[in-house]
Design a protein around this motif. Structure first.
Motif, PDB file in Angstrom:
ATOM      1  N   THR A 285       8.695   0.738  45.474  1.00  0.00           N
ATOM      2  CA  THR A 285       8.708   1.100  44.055  1.00  0.00           C
ATOM      3  C   THR A 285      10.128   1.369  43.587  1.00  0.00           C
ATOM      4  O   THR A 285      10.552   0.906  42.521  1.00  0.00           O
ATOM      5  CB  THR A 285       7.833   2.339  43.809  1.00  0.00           C
ATOM      6  OG1 THR A 285       6.488   2.065  44.211  1.00  0.00           O
ATOM      7  CG2 THR A 285       7.839   2.729  42.336  1.00  0.00           C
ATOM      8  N   ALA A 286      10.884   2.119  44.381  1.00  0.00           N
ATOM      9  CA  ALA A 286      12.282   2.402  44.028  1.00  0.00           C
ATOM     10  C   ALA A 286      13.103   1.122  43.970  1.00  0.00           C
ATOM     11  O   ALA A 286      13.985   0.974  43.123  1.00  0.00           O
ATOM     12  CB  ALA A 286      12.887   3.373  45.041  1.00  0.00           C
ATOM     13  N   GLY A 287      12.812   0.181  44.884  1.00  0.00           N
ATOM     14  CA  GLY A 287      13.547  -1.073  44.910  1.00  0.00           C
ATOM     15  C   GLY A 287      12.977  -2.142  43.993  1.00  0.00           C
ATOM     16  O   GLY A 287      13.544  -3.240  43.913  1.00  0.00           O
ATOM     17  N   ASN A 288      11.856  -1.839  43.318  1.00  0.00           N
ATOM     18  CA  ASN A 288      11.202  -2.794  42.422  1.00  0.00           C
ATOM     19  C   ASN A 288      10.898  -4.098  43.137  1.00  0.00           C
ATOM     20  O   ASN A 288      11.098  -5.201  42.615  1.00  0.00           O
ATOM     21  CB  ASN A 288      12.077  -3.064  41.194  1.00  0.00           C
ATOM     22  CG  ASN A 288      11.300  -3.750  40.077  1.00  0.00           C
ATOM     23  OD1 ASN A 288      10.087  -3.586  39.963  1.00  0.00           O
ATOM     24  ND2 ASN A 288      11.993  -4.536  39.261  1.00  0.00           N
ATOM     25  N   ARG A 289      10.370  -3.985  44.390  1.00  0.00           N
ATOM     26  CA  ARG A 289      10.070  -5.162  45.209  1.00  0.00           C
ATOM     27  C   ARG A 289       8.709  -4.995  45.884  1.00  0.00           C
ATOM     28  O   ARG A 289       8.572  -5.185  47.090  1.00  0.00           O
ATOM     29  CB  ARG A 289      11.143  -5.355  46.295  1.00  0.00           C
ATOM     30  CG  ARG A 289      12.570  -5.547  45.837  1.00  0.00           C
ATOM     31  CD  ARG A 289      12.777  -6.890  45.161  1.00  0.00           C
ATOM     32  NE  ARG A 289      14.190  -7.189  44.969  1.00  0.00           N
ATOM     33  CZ  ARG A 289      14.969  -6.652  44.051  1.00  0.00           C
ATOM     34  NH1 ARG A 289      14.476  -5.748  43.224  1.00  0.00           N
ATOM     35  NH2 ARG A 289      16.237  -7.009  43.931  1.00  0.00           N
ATOM     36  N   MET A 290       7.676  -4.666  45.107  1.00  0.00           N
ATOM     37  CA  MET A 290       6.367  -4.416  45.700  1.00  0.00           C
ATOM     38  C   MET A 290       5.795  -5.653  46.382  1.00  0.00           C
ATOM     39  O   MET A 290       4.951  -5.548  47.274  1.00  0.00           O
ATOM     40  CB  MET A 290       5.394  -3.904  44.635  1.00  0.00           C
ATOM     41  CG  MET A 290       4.122  -3.290  45.202  1.00  0.00           C
ATOM     42  SD  MET A 290       4.421  -1.860  46.264  1.00  0.00           S
ATOM     43  CE  MET A 290       4.880  -0.637  45.033  1.00  0.00           C
ATOM     44  N   SER A 291       6.254  -6.848  46.008  1.00  0.00           N
ATOM     45  CA  SER A 291       5.761  -8.072  46.635  1.00  0.00           C
ATOM     46  C   SER A 291       6.174  -8.184  48.096  1.00  0.00           C
ATOM     47  O   SER A 291       5.654  -9.029  48.828  1.00  0.00           O
ATOM     48  CB  SER A 291       6.264  -9.296  45.869  1.00  0.00           C
ATOM     49  OG  SER A 291       7.678  -9.324  45.834  1.00  0.00           O
ATOM     50  N   LEU A 292       7.094  -7.336  48.545  1.00  0.00           N
ATOM     51  CA  LEU A 292       7.520  -7.341  49.945  1.00  0.00           C
ATOM     52  C   LEU A 292       6.624  -6.476  50.836  1.00  0.00           C
ATOM     53  O   LEU A 292       6.929  -6.298  52.008  1.00  0.00           O
ATOM     54  CB  LEU A 292       8.968  -6.840  50.056  1.00  0.00           C
ATOM     55  CG  LEU A 292      10.045  -7.718  49.418  1.00  0.00           C
ATOM     56  CD1 LEU A 292      11.411  -7.025  49.489  1.00  0.00           C
ATOM     57  CD2 LEU A 292      10.115  -9.075  50.115  1.00  0.00           C
ATOM     58  N   MET A 293       5.524  -5.969  50.297  1.00  0.00           N
ATOM     59  CA  MET A 293       4.658  -5.086  51.059  1.00  0.00           C
ATOM     60  C   MET A 293       4.196  -5.674  52.399  1.00  0.00           C
ATOM     61  O   MET A 293       4.154  -4.957  53.409  1.00  0.00           O
ATOM     62  CB  MET A 293       3.457  -4.659  50.212  1.00  0.00           C
ATOM     63  CG  MET A 293       2.483  -3.733  50.923  1.00  0.00           C
ATOM     64  SD  MET A 293       3.208  -2.142  51.414  1.00  0.00           S
ATOM     65  CE  MET A 293       3.063  -1.229  49.872  1.00  0.00           C
ATOM     66  N   PRO A 294       3.823  -6.968  52.494  1.00  0.00           N
ATOM     67  CA  PRO A 294       3.422  -7.483  53.805  1.00  0.00           C
ATOM     68  C   PRO A 294       4.507  -7.333  54.862  1.00  0.00           C
ATOM     69  O   PRO A 294       4.225  -6.955  56.005  1.00  0.00           O
ATOM     70  CB  PRO A 294       3.122  -8.966  53.522  1.00  0.00           C
ATOM     71  CG  PRO A 294       2.778  -9.011  52.085  1.00  0.00           C
ATOM     72  CD  PRO A 294       3.648  -7.967  51.432  1.00  0.00           C
ATOM     73  N   PHE A 295       5.741  -7.624  54.498  1.00  0.00           N
ATOM     74  CA  PHE A 295       6.846  -7.504  55.451  1.00  0.00           C
ATOM     75  C   PHE A 295       7.171  -6.037  55.734  1.00  0.00           C
ATOM     76  O   PHE A 295       7.551  -5.678  56.839  1.00  0.00           O
ATOM     77  CB  PHE A 295       8.073  -8.235  54.907  1.00  0.00           C
ATOM     78  CG  PHE A 295       7.810  -9.674  54.575  1.00  0.00           C
ATOM     79  CD1 PHE A 295       7.748 -10.632  55.572  1.00  0.00           C
ATOM     80  CD2 PHE A 295       7.602 -10.073  53.267  1.00  0.00           C
ATOM     81  CE1 PHE A 295       7.493 -11.962  55.270  1.00  0.00           C
ATOM     82  CE2 PHE A 295       7.345 -11.396  52.956  1.00  0.00           C
ATOM     83  CZ  PHE A 295       7.289 -12.342  53.958  1.00  0.00           C
ATOM     84  N   ALA A 296       7.000  -5.196  54.717  1.00  0.00           N
ATOM     85  CA  ALA A 296       7.204  -3.760  54.919  1.00  0.00           C
ATOM     86  C   ALA A 296       6.204  -3.212  55.924  1.00  0.00           C
ATOM     87  O   ALA A 296       6.539  -2.364  56.763  1.00  0.00           O
ATOM     88  CB  ALA A 296       7.075  -3.021  53.584  1.00  0.00           C
ATOM     89  N   GLN A 297       4.967  -3.679  55.872  1.00  0.00           N
ATOM     90  CA  GLN A 297       3.963  -3.229  56.821  1.00  0.00           C
ATOM     91  C   GLN A 297       4.300  -3.645  58.242  1.00  0.00           C
ATOM     92  O   GLN A 297       4.070  -2.898  59.206  1.00  0.00           O
ATOM     93  CB  GLN A 297       2.591  -3.777  56.425  1.00  0.00           C
ATOM     94  CG  GLN A 297       2.009  -3.127  55.183  1.00  0.00           C
ATOM     95  CD  GLN A 297       1.565  -1.697  55.443  1.00  0.00           C
ATOM     96  OE1 GLN A 297       0.697  -1.438  56.256  1.00  0.00           O
ATOM     97  NE2 GLN A 297       2.178  -0.754  54.751  1.00  0.00           N
ATOM     98  N   ILE A 298       4.873  -4.828  58.397  1.00  0.00           N
ATOM     99  CA  ILE A 298       5.318  -5.260  59.724  1.00  0.00           C
ATOM    100  C   ILE A 298       6.419  -4.335  60.232  1.00  0.00           C
ATOM    101  O   ILE A 298       6.405  -3.872  61.377  1.00  0.00           O
ATOM    102  CB  ILE A 298       5.825  -6.716  59.671  1.00  0.00           C
ATOM    103  CG1 ILE A 298       4.657  -7.671  59.474  1.00  0.00           C
ATOM    104  CG2 ILE A 298       6.584  -7.074  60.945  1.00  0.00           C
ATOM    105  CD1 ILE A 298       5.070  -9.115  59.341  1.00  0.00           C
TER     106      ILE A 298
END
Length: 454
Positions: free
Chosen positions: A419-432
């Motif tokens: 949210t802070a980075g305005n990149r919610m579409s990166l959630m799959p990679f964040a979960q990894i």
């Protein structure tokens, strides 16, 4: 004479056109004056109704009342953070939505009925996992298939390099400050990269209690503040990276890890563009797809022990790669993703701040030595991800934001960081980065501690 009359009538007509009616003024207020996404009149009404319930001594914890309560407080805290000078553009909205409620609970500024109802609702519904599954599935379904494969294959190398560099720099800084190497690694650096609270801090505390013959509560009390400070540092860095991307657009894909090359687009069809015209049944199908994939992840957890969000992630990737659902349902998933990203993020962060974020632990860990070790570790981890990602042909800012999630507070930390980075579409990679990376770190470190160091 007629000319004068004509001009007078024209002037009268223009005045009548320019003067808005009471209805138009009211609609203008409803459409333009907002707190977050909530029109100001509805925000005020929600506050009045919540206050009436609190004065009555009981705030129901059912989903109807909680939707209004979490939206009211979550968007209020987020809006406050956005309007702060300078830091408002560096992720302060996510920080305020999480940590202001935590501080208010600790200092008794939030009514007890709100705290009790919010905590009960958050822990009994597992709403965070509904949020995460809709975000993960929606973002995967909106990706280009070839880009998705390349991203998953390449992201591990910057993550590994970042962890190694971060650990080495953190150890060096800690030793220069006079701390013991054992304490630096196992009680500061490892908790930062352990994958959050549920998957990181708690397993670590159980392992330390068994191996080091100490009370689990004591171990958790030492580990948890480092997790929180590491996550806070990552949120701030993610906000800074977002601003860096706005200043240097060539360094970011705005949520895409891989550049869109012409040959890539020719080899694989792009995801369907979001038209905003998906019908209700399509949107419902997209939501049901996310829920069913999460249930498959839960089944995988029972069978092989893989965390449910990670199992769901792999299943979603498989569905995407084999064209398991139609383009229409893909668009429905994307609509669900955009809804949760826009409407649910700040209410979720407020609930997290109230229910599971202990303010006193964060304050007690705010020592200069801890801060220097943590900031140097997280900064090195993220900077390494940035430069390694750039070197291997990925968008460096987006890789660096994923690297931030390696030091986040699990799923809740990923939400705040992205949210802070305005990149919610990166959630799959964040979960990894969070789930898999954290599980590997905890498992290997406890294995080494138990067999070689004790």
């Amino acid at each position: 004479m007629s000319t004068t009359d004509d001009s007078f009538s024209i002037t009268s007509e223009s005045l009548s056109i320019q003067k808005p009616s009471l209805k138009d003024r009211w609609w203008h207020i409803m459409d333009t004056w907002k707190v977050g996404i909530i029109p100001l009149p509805l925000f005020v009404l929600a506050g009045v109704l919540i206050a009436v319930d609190c004065l009555g001594g009981k705030l129901p914890s059912d989903i109807v009342v909680m939707v209004a309560t979490l939206a009211f407080f979550g968007f209020a805290c987020g809006e406050f953070g956005k309007r702060l000078p300078i830091i408002g553009k560096l992720g302060a909205a996510a920080i305020c939505a999480t940590f202001i409620p935590s501080a208010m609970v600790y200092y008794g500024l939030l009514p007890d009925v709100v705290v009790e109802s919010t905590t009960k609702f958050y822990k009994s519904t597992n709403i965070l996992y509904l949020y995460i599954c809709c975000i993960i599935v929606g973002s995967i379904m909106s990706m280009n298939r070839t880009t998705l494969i390349q991203g998953f294959l390449r992201i591990f190398f910057p993550m590994l390099c970042g962890e190694i560099a971060g650990m080495l720099v953190g150890m060096g800084v800690g030793m220069l400050l006079g701390l013991e190497p054992f304490q630096i690694f196992f009680f500061i650096i490892l908790p930062i990269m352990a994958g959050g609270v549920g998957e990181g801090a708690i397993p670590l505390s159980i392992g330390y209690a068994t191996i080091l013959h100490m009370d689990q509560g004591v171990a958790l009390g030492r580990v948890l503040p480092m997790v929180m400070l590491g996550g806070l540092t990552a949120i701030i860095i993610s906000g800074c990276l977002n601003q860096l991307g706005k200043r240097f657009p060539h360094l970011t894909g705005e949520g895409q890890l891989m550049p869109n090359r012409a040959n890539t687009d020719e080899q694989a069809p792009a995801a369907p563009a979001y038209s905003g015209k998906a019908d209700v049944t399509t949107i419902a199908s997209g939501a049901l797809l996310a829920v069913l994939l999460y249930m498959l992840g839960m089944l995988g957890h029972k069978l092989i022990g893989l965390p449910a969000p990670v199992g769901m992630l792999f299943m979603a990737v498989l569905v995407k790669l084999v064209h398991g659902v139609s383009p229409k349902i893909l668009e429905g998933s994307q609509v669900v993703y955009k809804f949760f990203q826009t409407s649910v993020t700040y209410p979720i962060l407020f609930a997290v701040g109230v229910a599971i974020t202990p303010w006193q632990e964060l304050v007690h860990a705010f020592t200069l030595t801890n801060l220097l070790v943590i900031v140097s570790t997280v900064t090195t981890l993220v900077a390494t991800g940035f430069f390694v990602g750039k070197k291997i042909g990925m968008h460096p800012i987006d890789v660096a934001i994923v690297s931030c999630c390696q030091s986040g507070q699990g799923g809740t930390g990923d939400v705040a960081i992205l949210t802070a980075g305005n990149r919610m579409s990166l959630m799959p990679f964040a979960q990894i980065a969070t789930r898999i990376g954290g599980a590997i770190n905890v498992s290997v470190s406890l294995l080494v501690l138990g067999n070689f160091l004790v």
